[in-house]
Design an enzyme around this catalytic site. Structure first.
Site, PDB file in Angstrom:
ATOM      1  N   GLU A 408     -48.697  13.962   4.544  1.00 35.80           N
ATOM      2  CA  GLU A 408     -48.606  14.457   3.170  1.00 35.80           C
ATOM      3  C   GLU A 408     -47.760  13.690   2.144  1.00 35.80           C
ATOM      4  O   GLU A 408     -46.496  13.251   2.579  1.00 35.80           O
ATOM      5  CB  GLU A 408     -47.942  15.806   3.387  1.00 35.80           C
ATOM      6  CG  GLU A 408     -48.154  16.403   1.918  1.00 35.80           C
ATOM      7  CD  GLU A 408     -47.175  17.911   2.050  1.00 35.80           C
ATOM      8  OE1 GLU A 408     -47.281  18.679   1.150  1.00 35.80           O
ATOM      9  OE2 GLU A 408     -46.856  18.315   3.256  1.00 35.80           O
ATOM     10  N   LEU A 437     -51.913  19.467   3.576  1.00 37.45           N
ATOM     11  CA  LEU A 437     -50.721  20.024   4.091  1.00 37.45           C
ATOM     12  C   LEU A 437     -51.177  20.820   5.328  1.00 37.45           C
ATOM     13  O   LEU A 437     -51.172  22.042   5.300  1.00 37.45           O
ATOM     14  CB  LEU A 437     -50.284  20.876   2.814  1.00 37.45           C
ATOM     15  CG  LEU A 437     -48.607  21.298   3.007  1.00 37.45           C
ATOM     16  CD1 LEU A 437     -47.983  21.814   1.733  1.00 37.45           C
ATOM     17  CD2 LEU A 437     -48.411  22.024   4.166  1.00 37.45           C
ATOM     18  N   GLU A 439     -50.005  20.125   9.542  1.00 39.41           N
ATOM     19  CA  GLU A 439     -49.234  19.295  10.701  1.00 39.41           C
ATOM     20  C   GLU A 439     -50.370  19.464  11.544  1.00 39.41           C
ATOM     21  O   GLU A 439     -50.379  18.227  12.338  1.00 39.41           O
ATOM     22  CB  GLU A 439     -48.127  19.918  11.061  1.00 39.41           C
ATOM     23  CG  GLU A 439     -46.868  19.627  10.125  1.00 39.41           C
ATOM     24  CD  GLU A 439     -47.027  20.652   8.736  1.00 39.41           C
ATOM     25  OE1 GLU A 439     -46.455  20.416   7.416  1.00 39.41           O
ATOM     26  OE2 GLU A 439     -47.364  21.744   9.035  1.00 39.41           O
ATOM     27  N   GLN A 461     -43.799  15.708   7.597  1.00 43.52           N
ATOM     28  CA  GLN A 461     -42.742  15.417   6.438  1.00 43.52           C
ATOM     29  C   GLN A 461     -41.414  15.836   6.901  1.00 43.52           C
ATOM     30  O   GLN A 461     -40.514  15.090   6.593  1.00 43.52           O
ATOM     31  CB  GLN A 461     -43.284  16.236   5.296  1.00 43.52           C
ATOM     32  CG  GLN A 461     -42.400  15.896   3.950  1.00 43.52           C
ATOM     33  CD  GLN A 461     -43.164  16.386   2.914  1.00 43.52           C
ATOM     34  OE1 GLN A 461     -43.034  17.596   2.493  1.00 43.52           O
ATOM     35  NE2 GLN A 461     -44.127  15.625   2.168  1.00 43.52           N
ATOM     36  N   TYR A 465     -41.249  21.123  10.414  1.00 42.73           N
ATOM     37  CA  TYR A 465     -42.666  21.274  10.357  1.00 42.73           C
ATOM     38  C   TYR A 465     -43.547  21.122  11.428  1.00 42.73           C
ATOM     39  O   TYR A 465     -44.669  21.377  11.585  1.00 42.73           O
ATOM     40  CB  TYR A 465     -43.204  20.396   8.918  1.00 42.73           C
ATOM     41  CG  TYR A 465     -42.414  20.713   7.802  1.00 42.73           C
ATOM     42  CD1 TYR A 465     -41.705  21.855   7.550  1.00 42.73           C
ATOM     43  CD2 TYR A 465     -43.021  20.052   6.391  1.00 42.73           C
ATOM     44  CE1 TYR A 465     -41.359  22.244   6.386  1.00 42.73           C
ATOM     45  CE2 TYR A 465     -42.505  20.370   5.312  1.00 42.73           C
ATOM     46  CZ  TYR A 465     -41.589  21.371   5.250  1.00 42.73           C
ATOM     47  OH  TYR A 465     -40.952  21.725   4.118  1.00 42.73           O
ATOM     48  N   HIS A 510     -35.376  21.563   6.026  1.00 42.98           N
ATOM     49  CA  HIS A 510     -35.167  20.363   5.519  1.00 42.98           C
ATOM     50  C   HIS A 510     -34.110  19.610   6.344  1.00 42.98           C
ATOM     51  O   HIS A 510     -33.714  18.554   6.130  1.00 42.98           O
ATOM     52  CB  HIS A 510     -34.985  20.107   4.266  1.00 42.98           C
ATOM     53  CG  HIS A 510     -36.244  20.783   3.309  1.00 42.98           C
ATOM     54  ND1 HIS A 510     -35.924  21.950   2.798  1.00 42.98           N
ATOM     55  CD2 HIS A 510     -37.447  20.489   2.819  1.00 42.98           C
ATOM     56  CE1 HIS A 510     -37.320  22.317   2.287  1.00 42.98           C
ATOM     57  NE2 HIS A 510     -38.073  21.438   2.355  1.00 42.98           N
TER      58      HIS A 510
END
Length: 715
Positions: A408, A437, A439, A461, A465, A510
């Site tokens: 992505e 999008l 995985e 990403q 994820y 993140h």
């Protein structure tokens, strides 16, 4: 163990034999192609293999009894395809396997029975699992994880035409189509839905995708019925995928519909699904008592929908055989299969752990090193970690025309952090491209392209994820060599941005440090560079290992270090470096400093933190050496033990969690090697990473490292 057929004929067989003997030619003579005898043979032998497996289980000689009884019309699907069309099969596709094996003049029945008894000479898995697979038949072995093979099938179908367009050598012919079969209950699984959605999206864009799904619908998910009409509704909800239905008790219809649909997919290079309505006999598996959730009347009502009986009607109406002849043939096959069962049950199984794990993670370090040194990475200018990864990717793409880079946002944008910037323009949209999008589908594309002549380098990403799709690594990628004795391999390099310590951008999704989910996958290679001069070289090593050994490699990139330039003070440029030609073998650590007071073992962000702390320690008279693991699997055990013994004190700095973190493995290795010195560790907390400054409360800090080091040396 008697093989007398009349001793244990069950109600299903009683009905079948009586119905066969009662068959008479119909008034209207029906034509039948030569394939009808092939369908009959595959169906009968598949049914007998199911009975033989349960018969052996009663005597402790069989280890797998999920059968294909009631699904035998899939033999007609096999005959609608070419032997060299790659196939990924549902675990009830035994008759398909036998029909294709017969086309190739191979003894598929023996293959199946060898798998049932876990014989070491079984040709695909070597007794490791009962799977349908064989290289000569273009059938990839699939385990029984629900629908986990469907994303791979999408990747294979997409790869066929892409290989032709890019001039990449593929094991599949340019006009091949991919066959993927699965059960009706499987369509409810997120993995199947992801694959079907990706299929529809690819077809919506007009990209070639020669893929034939077969949903073998027996109406049951073990004991749970599929709601009436649900499967058809689910399969017809995506107009981009052509839908057709056929009924398994009419094999002539199945052969006709499957043949037309296969040729349509082959000519149009578009996806289709055959909704094959079947029944399920003999319950889900040997341990499943069907009578506990189905009435006797419902079970008996299915007897008239027997696909073997349907083929018999076809043969008799075409005057190719009489009903009595077919009944006699059925019983003769019964005795022959039981004799075969007795023979294979006496064969040895695997006898050592070494034999079991042999195909799991082969290593050819010399060959990998020689190939890696051919890629010229030397660069005089100093690069950041992100720039070094970019340089490594460029070198691999330049050297290997079959390498694909996808994920992505990685193409035109160049990734969230700019790591892949410029590669799309340089190598083209056919090799560097964005995905949807999802995985699961990203990894499915990697799995499929990897067995189709490509070297895939997918990007997930963020590490967090990956957890949506982790079974694509555990259940599919890591098992393929294991269950095919390396006949099939899916070498790849999966790039993951992860760990904590990002400034101004955070939160759990993140800043994830959960690598335990990766470290317990057998055979997986996990690389985690911290320094720019390691990153490019390690990426090249992973790529060559994927090519040479079929390694499935995860390349963990610390986000917080992507654009870091300094180490001790602002402007010191202590974290940028020029690339060198030095090769970094799998499982090799790197030593910094040469202090004799203690050894700090760490990696990734921990290396940056530990080197800073080491300078402060030196100012207090404590001289440390810092060992960068670089590889989290396999761990560089020899390097760890050597540097631990050099000082007699070891501090493990672990930025992952205290429970399930890497430090547990490091300390266990030291204990196993009878390290006699002192050991301590500092870790991040057993917590998710929160937003903002609160993240510092759970991530390991420089102050904690310093305090632990001083305590360890008694300062």
């Amino acid at each position: 163990m008697s093989t007398t057929a009349t001793l244990d004929v069950d109600p299903l067989e009683e009905h079948l034999l009586a119905s066969l003997r009662a068959l008479e030619p119909s008034a209207a003579l029906r034509t039948a192609p030569p394939e009808v005898e092939e369908v009959w043979r595959a169906q009968v032998d598949s049914r007998q293999a199911d009975y033989a497996a349960r018969w052996l289980q009663q005597h402790g000689r069989s280890f797998y009894t999920i059968g294909s009884a009631g699904h035998e019309s899939n033999a007609a699907v096999a005959l609608a395809l070419r032997v060299d069309d790659p196939a990924l099969l549902h675990y009830r596709s035994g008759a398909f396997y036998l029909a294709r094996a017969a086309q190739a003049e191979l003894d598929g029945l023996r293959d199946i029975m060898l798998g049932v008894v876990a014989a070491a000479v079984e040709p695909i898995a070597g007794g490791r699992h009962k799977v349908f697979g064989r290289r000569e038949l273009a059938i990839l072995p699939m385990t029984s994880t629900i629908a986990s093979h469907v994303p791979r099938a999408v990747g294979m179908a997409l790869a066929i035409d892409r290989a032709t367009r890019l001039g990449v050598t593929s094991p599949w012919k340019a006009d091949a189509i991919v066959l993927c079969s699965f059960g009706d209950a499987s369509i409810n699984h997120a993995t199947a839905q992801a694959a079907l959605n990706t299929t529809a999206q690819i077809a919506f864009q007009g990209l070639p995708l020669p893929l034939l799904f077969v949903c073998e619908d027996n109406g049951l998910g073990i004991s749970v019925p599929s709601p009436s009409g649900w499967v058809e509704s689910a399969l017809t909800s995506r107009p981009e995928i052509r839908y057709e239905v056929a009924y398994g008790h009419d094999p002539a219809e199945v052969l006709g519909v499957a043949s037309e649909l296969a040729e349509w997919v082959r000519a149009r290079r578009r996806p289709a699904v055959l909704h094959l309505r079947t029944v399920r006999y003999l319950s889900h598996a040997g341990a499943d008592a069907e009578i506990a959730y189905r009435t006797p009347q419902a079970i008996r009502a299915d007897y008239e929908r027997d696909p073997i009986l349907g083929t018999a009607r076809w043969l008799v109406s075409a005057e190719r055989a009489s009903g009595e002849e077919l009944a006699t043939d059925y019983l003769a096959a019964r005795d022959e299969v039981r004799e075969l069962a007795l023979e294979v049950a006496a064969l040895p199984q695997m006898t050592s752990a070494e034999q079991v794990v042999a195909p799991l993670a082969p290593r050819s370090p010399g060959v990998v090193a020689e190939r890696a040194r051919r890629l010229h990475l030397a660069a005089e200018e100093s690069l950041t970690l992100a720039q070094a990864v970019n340089a490594g990717l460029a070198a691999v793409l330049e050297r290997h025309p079959n390498a694909l880079l996808f994920g992505e946002d990685i193409a035109v944008k160049g990734g969230v952090y700019g790591v892949t910037r410029g590669l799309h323009a340089r190598f083209g949209a056919g090799r560097v491209f964005d995905t949807l999008l999802d995985e699961t589908s990203i990894l499915g594309l990697a799995l499929g392209s990897a067995v189709s002549g490509f070297l895939p380098i997918p990007e997930i990403q963020y590490l967090a994820y990956l957890h949506n799709a982790e079974d694509q690594l555990r259940g599919e990628a890591a098992t393929l060599q294991f269950f095919s004795q390396r006949a099939y391999r899916n070498g790849m390099v999966i790039r993951l941005a992860g760990y904590g310590y990002q400034r101004g951008f955070g939160g759990h999704f993140h800043n994830d440090d959960a690598v335990g989910v990766l470290r317990d996958i057998p055979g997986l290679v996990i690389a985690s560079p911290a320094r720019p001069d390691d990153a490019a070289a390690m990426l090249v090593t992973c790529a060559e290992s994927a090519i040479v050994d079929g390694s499935v490699c995860v390349f963990l990139e610390p986000i917080a270090l992507y654009h870091t330039r300094d180490l001790h003070s602002e402007g010191d440029e202590g974290w940028v470096a020029a690339l060198t030609e030095e090769h970094v073998p799998v499982g090799s650590a790197r030593l910094y400093l040469d202090g004799g007071d203690l050894t700090i073992v760490t990696w990734a962000n921990g290396l940056h933190l530990s080197l800073r702390v080491a300078r402060w320690l030196e100012q207090r008279g404590v001289r440390a050496r810092v060992l960068d693991l670089r590889w989290l699997s396999p761990l560089p055990v020899e390097d760890i033990v050597r540097e631990a013994n050099a000082t007699g004190r070891v501090l493990v700095v672990d930025e992952t969690r205290r429970t399930g973190g890497v430090s547990e493995g490091v300390i266990a290795e030291l204990v196993d090697t009878e390290f006699a010195g002192r050991i301590a560790r500092v870790t991040s907390k057993d917590s998710f990473v929160p937003l903002g400054d609160a993240a510092r409360l759970v991530l390991v800090s420089e102050d904690e490292i310093e305090a632990a080091a001083l305590a360890l040396v008694g300062a």
